[in-house]
Design a protein around this motif. Structure first.
Motif, PDB file in Angstrom:
ATOM      1  N   ILE A 137       0.864  -1.181   0.000  1.00 31.10           N
ATOM      2  CA  ILE A 137       0.000   0.000   0.000  1.00 31.10           C
ATOM      3  C   ILE A 137       0.901   1.230   0.000  1.00 31.10           C
ATOM      4  CG2 ILE A 137      -1.779   1.287   1.234  1.00 31.10           C
ATOM      5  CD1 ILE A 137      -2.587  -1.398   2.533  1.00 31.10           C
ATOM      6  N   TYR A 146      -6.936   9.290   4.580  1.00 31.98           N
ATOM      7  CA  TYR A 146      -5.754   8.750   5.242  1.00 31.98           C
ATOM      8  C   TYR A 146      -5.942   8.542   6.740  1.00 31.98           C
ATOM      9  CZ  TYR A 146      -3.527  10.460   0.921  1.00 31.98           C
ATOM     10  OH  TYR A 146      -3.200  10.710  -0.385  1.00 31.98           O
ATOM     11  N   TYR A 171      -8.263   1.630   5.752  1.00 29.76           N
ATOM     12  CA  TYR A 171      -7.254   0.559   5.722  1.00 29.76           C
ATOM     13  C   TYR A 171      -7.894  -0.816   5.891  1.00 29.76           C
ATOM     14  CZ  TYR A 171      -4.390   4.682   6.204  1.00 29.76           C
ATOM     15  OH  TYR A 171      -3.826   5.912   6.002  1.00 29.76           O
ATOM     16  N   ARG A 172      -9.052  -0.864   6.544  1.00 27.64           N
ATOM     17  CA  ARG A 172      -9.775  -2.142   6.621  1.00 27.64           C
ATOM     18  C   ARG A 172     -10.340  -2.511   5.252  1.00 27.64           C
ATOM     19  NH1 ARG A 172     -11.565   0.211  11.689  1.00 27.64           N
ATOM     20  NH2 ARG A 172     -10.604  -0.929  13.438  1.00 27.64           N
ATOM     21  N   GLY A 217      -5.664  -3.884   4.803  1.00 28.32           N
ATOM     22  CA  GLY A 217      -4.388  -3.477   5.378  1.00 28.32           C
ATOM     23  C   GLY A 217      -3.721  -4.558   6.201  1.00 28.32           C
ATOM     24  N   ASN A 218      -4.534  -5.380   6.893  1.00 25.84           N
ATOM     25  CA  ASN A 218      -3.966  -6.433   7.739  1.00 25.84           C
ATOM     26  C   ASN A 218      -3.386  -7.588   6.924  1.00 25.84           C
ATOM     27  OD1 ASN A 218      -6.537  -7.143   6.857  1.00 25.84           O
ATOM     28  ND2 ASN A 218      -6.933  -8.453   8.619  1.00 25.84           N
ATOM     29  N   ALA A 249      -1.599  -6.885   4.037  1.00 26.68           N
ATOM     30  CA  ALA A 249      -0.583  -6.276   3.176  1.00 26.68           C
ATOM     31  C   ALA A 249       0.829  -6.702   3.589  1.00 26.68           C
ATOM     32  CB  ALA A 249      -0.701  -4.750   3.217  1.00 26.68           C
ATOM     33  N   LEU A 260       3.283  -0.994   4.144  1.00 25.90           N
ATOM     34  CA  LEU A 260       2.659   0.300   3.855  1.00 25.90           C
ATOM     35  C   LEU A 260       3.752   1.352   3.752  1.00 25.90           C
ATOM     36  CD1 LEU A 260      -0.542   1.975   4.846  1.00 25.90           C
ATOM     37  CD2 LEU A 260       1.530   3.172   5.535  1.00 25.90           C
ATOM     38  N   PHE A 272      -2.923   3.491  10.755  1.00 21.02           N
ATOM     39  CA  PHE A 272      -2.759   2.177  10.132  1.00 21.02           C
ATOM     40  C   PHE A 272      -2.408   1.110  11.168  1.00 21.02           C
ATOM     41  CE2 PHE A 272      -0.123  -1.061   8.014  1.00 21.02           C
ATOM     42  CZ  PHE A 272      -1.015  -1.493   7.041  1.00 21.02           C
ATOM     43  N   ALA A 283      -3.595  -2.743  11.458  1.00 22.71           N
ATOM     44  CA  ALA A 283      -2.635  -3.801  11.107  1.00 22.71           C
ATOM     45  C   ALA A 283      -1.346  -3.604  11.904  1.00 22.71           C
ATOM     46  CB  ALA A 283      -2.361  -3.792   9.612  1.00 22.71           C
TER      47      ALA A 283
END
Length: 563
Positions: free
Chosen positions: A134, A181, A187-188, A192-193, A195, A198, A214, A218
């Motif tokens: 990300i 942001y 991010y959910r 994101g968890n 990825a 980031l 973030f 995550a």
């Protein structure tokens, strides 16, 4: 079909879609009622004139008059009928030619276009997306990073908060998602968890917010942040950032590493575990005039020459290559092997004088600091009085002014390092210095990659790109690896030995011939075999250490992946 369905989905997901449809429906009902009333009045007036028409004819006449077609096949003969025609005509202009298009555009067409835009820049990713990078924000460093991720088949997504900017990047071919942001839900929605990494590429305060937000979603996914100020490093680490990259310092140190000392000793550029990469000038040494084969350096001191610099151009090694006085050897070996080289050849005098740094900004100061550690004499030419820290080491003035350069000692220095962030200025100064001193070693910074070749043509011996250095630093974090950037476009990198070459040796695989990359080491477990023998076959569960240009690296990856 899938694209159209996504547009429809976004269209009906909008909160104001029902409201728009309701408003449009009300207008259409009012218009139908008006047409119906006019049609009934048409019948009444025609009956008063002694004529009788069907209801269909009534609607036909009303619509032709309201739409200003006015075919003239049915007309009134009385003044009342003519006045009624004028009323129908005027109301038709207002309703059909003004209000209907406006209402359609306002409540249907504009929202539909908006839905098309949103479908190009989704706010969430499919649940199956994982092991992606990300990237929050976009700049020249991120552009270079994306190219590298694509070459290594690593999926990425740009997270952009501004819709217009997101659409612009989408149209340029980037994978873009839209979101705020500072919202954990963003991010959910983009997994994101799941990825790999980031990358925060906004200003320091926004990067701090991104990192903190973030990590709420995550906690175990690493975060890399680019900083503009050294003062922000500790704050970002407190926010949970795993790696903070301060590029001006990194670039300044790399530019300083390109500077030779006052002898022919090996200058270390970097290391990968126990493998040391270094370079050494050959001016005034016994190596001048010999071929690589006749120099017998590998037999005498144990080092492996992995390339040559000739006026900023990297040349792969060949046994028949003649070493001239301008050649700079690039070699790989252990600390002991490089010490052996210094004992044989480091005693010869190579250059005299100091180093001139053009620009006293963040990169220039970092470069000066690195030279101080090596106890090398330097002077900084800076035109902004606010940047002058130590008058003994600074000369105030424009580097394009010969009198300023004369005062700074242009006739005595052996190297000029240009650190300006304006590529046009760097090209101008490179041409100027090459004209003043053809024997001068010129190292320059490049902000944009497209200007690297121009700087080389202008006369720069070495060019270090701000964008490439940042991309490599981030990629090292992603791969938990060491990609050593020797100069712009030349890297030392690792690659896991693929099964297709296990059991074959360097001669059989012809890696250098087919890709341009040279294998300089083989890592197995925690040990590195430096400069492996060409006849030795590759083994399973090993990692190759290679050197090559960016183009060669791409060819190597393509060759090994069978593409």
């Amino acid at each position: 079909m899938k694209f159209v369905s996504s547009q429809i989905a976004f269209f009906f997901q909008k909160r104001d879609t029902k409201t728009n449809f309701r408003s449009l429906a009300k207008f259409l009902i009012a218009l139908i009622l008006l047409v119906t009333v006019y049609s009934l009045l048409f019948h009444l007036i025609m009956l008063m004139e002694g004529r009788d028409y069907t209801y269909v004819t009534g609607f036909y006449w009303t619509l032709t008059v309201m739409s200003t077609l006015g075919l003239g096949d049915i007309t009134f003969e009385t003044d009342l009928g003519r006045l009624f025609s004028i009323v129908v005509l005027m109301s038709g202009i207002v309703f059909l030619l003004v209000l209907l298009p406006f209402t359609f555009i306002q409540f249907f067409y504009a929202p539909w276009l908006e839905a098309q835009k949103l479908s190009k820049t989704p706010r969430e990713l499919p649940a199956a997306v994982k092991d992606h990078v990300i990237i929050v924000g976009y700049d020249k460093v991120m552009d270079t990073l994306i190219e590298k991720l694509i070459s290594y088949n690593t999926p990425y997504y740009l997270l952009i908060s501004d819709q217009a900017r997101a659409l612009e990047l989408h149209d340029l071919g980037f994978k873009v998602v839209l979101g705020d942001y500072d919202d954990p839900q963003t991010y959910r929605r983009i997994n994101g968890n799941k990825a790999l990494l980031l990358v925060a590429a906004q200003n320091d305060m926004v990067n701090t917010n991104i990192t903190f937000t973030f990590k709420e979603v995550a906690e175990n996914v690493p975060v890399v942040a680019m900083v503009k100020s050294e003062d922000s490093i500790d704050i970002l680490k407190l926010a949970g950032c795993d790696n903070v990259i301060y590029l001006p310092s990194m670039l300044g140190q790399s530019l300083a590493r390109r500077t030779m000392g006052e002898s022919a000793r090996v200058h270390v550029l970097g290391r990968i575990d126990e493998l040391i990469i270094g370079e050494a000038p050959v001016l005034d040494t016994p190596l001048v005039g010999k071929t690589l084969a006749s120099s017998r350096m590998r037999e005498i001191v144990g080092v492996n020459v992995i390339g040559f610099w000739e006026r900023g151009k990297f040349q792969p090694p060949h046994p028949d290559t003649v070493i001239n006085e301008h050649t700079i050897l690039v070699m790989a070996g252990t600390i002991e092997q490089l010490r052996n080289y210094n004992e044989y050849f480091g005693i010869f005098h190579a250059v005299e004088g100091g180093v001139m740094i053009i620009g006293g900004g963040r990169v220039g100061r970092a470069c000066a600091k690195a030279l101080e550690v090596r106890q090398m004499d330097y002077v900084i030419v800076e035109k902004n009085p606010a940047y002058i820290k130590n008058p003994d080491k600074y000369v105030l003035g424009n580097a394009a002014d010969y009198h300023v350069l004369k005062k700074a000692g242009i006739d005595k220095v052996h190297t000029v390092i240009i650190t300006s962030n304006e590529d046009e200025m760097n090209i101008y100064l490179t041409l100027y210095f090459r004209k003043l001193r053809p024997d001068l070693k010129i190292t320059s910074r490049s902000t944009l990659e497209r200007n690297v070749s121009t700087l080389h043509r202008a006369g720069a011996d070495f060019v270090m790109s701000y964008a490439s250095m940042g991309a490599n630093a981030i990629f090292n974090v992603l791969e938990n690896n060491d990609v050593l950037m020797l100069a712009e476009g030349l890297n030392v990198f690792r690659y896991e030995t693929p099964r297709k070459i296990v059991g074959k040796n360097l001669i059989e695989t012809a890696i250098r011939k087919k890709t341009g990359c040279s294998v300089i080491g083989i890592q197995k477990d925690d040990k590195i075999e430096i400069n492996p023998q060409p006849e030795k076959p590759f083994e399973e569960n090993t990692v190759m250490i290679l050197i090559g240009t960016l183009d060669s690296e791409r060819k190597f990856i393509s060759y090994m992946s069978g593409k």
